[in-house]
Design a protein around this motif. Structure first.
Motif, mmCIF file in Angstrom:
data_model
loop_
_atom_site.group_PDB
_atom_site.id
_atom_site.type_symbol
_atom_site.label_atom_id
_atom_site.label_comp_id
_atom_site.label_asym_id
_atom_site.label_seq_id
_atom_site.Cartn_x
_atom_site.Cartn_y
_atom_site.Cartn_z
ATOM 1 N N TYR A 1 -7.312 41.339 76.300
ATOM 2 C CA TYR A 1 -6.843 41.908 77.876
ATOM 3 C C TYR A 1 -8.189 42.092 78.866
ATOM 4 O O TYR A 1 -8.999 41.215 79.695
ATOM 5 C CB TYR A 1 -5.499 42.482 78.234
ATOM 6 N N GLN B 1 -9.647 39.445 82.000
ATOM 7 C CA GLN B 1 -10.203 40.025 83.367
ATOM 8 C C GLN B 1 -11.112 39.289 83.118
ATOM 9 O O GLN B 1 -11.995 38.933 84.483
ATOM 10 C CB GLN B 1 -10.485 41.500 82.606
ATOM 11 N N HIS C 1 -1.764 42.965 89.588
ATOM 12 C CA HIS C 1 -3.009 43.013 88.191
ATOM 13 C C HIS C 1 -2.519 44.171 87.553
ATOM 14 O O HIS C 1 -2.290 43.794 86.403
ATOM 15 C CB HIS C 1 -4.515 42.580 88.360
ATOM 16 N N TRP D 1 1.310 44.771 86.434
ATOM 17 C CA TRP D 1 1.699 43.718 86.368
ATOM 18 C C TRP D 1 1.767 42.564 84.984
ATOM 19 O O TRP D 1 1.596 42.162 84.419
ATOM 20 C CB TRP D 1 3.259 42.553 87.109
ATOM 21 N N GLY D 2 0.295 43.228 85.410
ATOM 22 C CA GLY D 2 -0.568 42.585 83.643
ATOM 23 C C GLY D 2 -1.587 43.281 83.046
ATOM 24 O O GLY D 2 -0.966 43.684 81.712
ATOM 25 N N ALA E 1 0.547 44.373 79.269
ATOM 26 C CA ALA E 1 -0.872 44.048 77.981
ATOM 27 C C ALA E 1 -0.965 44.989 77.486
ATOM 28 O O ALA E 1 -0.724 44.687 76.191
ATOM 29 C CB ALA E 1 -1.706 42.902 79.064
#
Length: 200
Positions: free
Chosen positions: A61, A66, A113, A116-117, A121
């Motif tokens: 991630y 990124q 980001h 929700w990411g 993750a």
């Protein structure tokens, strides 16, 4: 010259370098957190599965995803923000469109980001290294910790990003981001890296 060779490797293999650095940094931050949390013990026993989960999070991630987000997506969405970061302080104060672009990028990070990411993750990868993957268990942990984790993310990264983009010279922006990221990961490891309890 070693510095020239390193710069050449970075230019020729930016994704591989990004993944390598974030893997090492994230794993090191977890080791640091484990040592700190065991300071009252006579011996320090490293939880290598926990270390592996953080290193994997760093690789997949923080490194791979990124890299794509910042170099492919954000550069198209916020081109003025990229140029703004390279300007001097005096130029930044006069660049109103650039300032707006930076705030838009930060808003995208803070509202899309990170919640929700970045945070989901982490729990997904942690569950992936568990002996038995449980989607329900992952969702339970995420629901329990999401608000507290997001508040911590905002508390650390919003002021850090504003200071970085607004005040730091271009050549110091990446080292500063790395330092903040190390601290954020260490805190995340201290809070969530051990045996997870559904709390807060």
């Amino acid at each position: 010259c070693q510095g020239t060779n390193l710069a050449k490797v970075t230019q020729e293999n930016p994704l591989a370098v990004a993944i390598s650095l974030t893997t090492i940094k994230t794993g090191a931050a977890d080791i640091f957190a484990q040592v700190i949390s065991a300071k009252d013990s006579d011996t320090v026993e490293i939880d290598w599965k926990r270390f592996f989960s953080f290193a994997l999070y760093g690789a997949i991630y923080l490194g791979a995803f990124q890299y794509f987000l910042f170099t492919k997506v954000y550069t198209r969405m916020f081109p003025l923000a990229q140029r703004f970061a390279a300007k001097t302080m005096q130029e930044k104060l006069k660049d109103i469109p650039g300032l707006k672009a930076v705030f838009k990028q930060l808003a995208t990070d803070a509202l899309v980001h990170w919640p929700w990411g970045l945070i989901p993750a982490y729990y997904l990868i942690q569950e992936c290294v568990s002996p038995v993957f449980s989607y329900r268990n992952m969702i339970s942990k995420l629901r329990s910790n999401w608000v507290a984790d997001l508040k911590m993310c905002w508390a650390i990264w919003l002021p850090a990003a504003l200071f970085n983009y607004g005040s730091m010279p271009l050549e110091w922006q990446v080292p500063f981001t790395t330092l903040v990221s190390f601290a954020y990961t260490a805190i995340l490891s201290l809070r969530r890296g051990g045996t997870q309890k559904i709390k807060k």
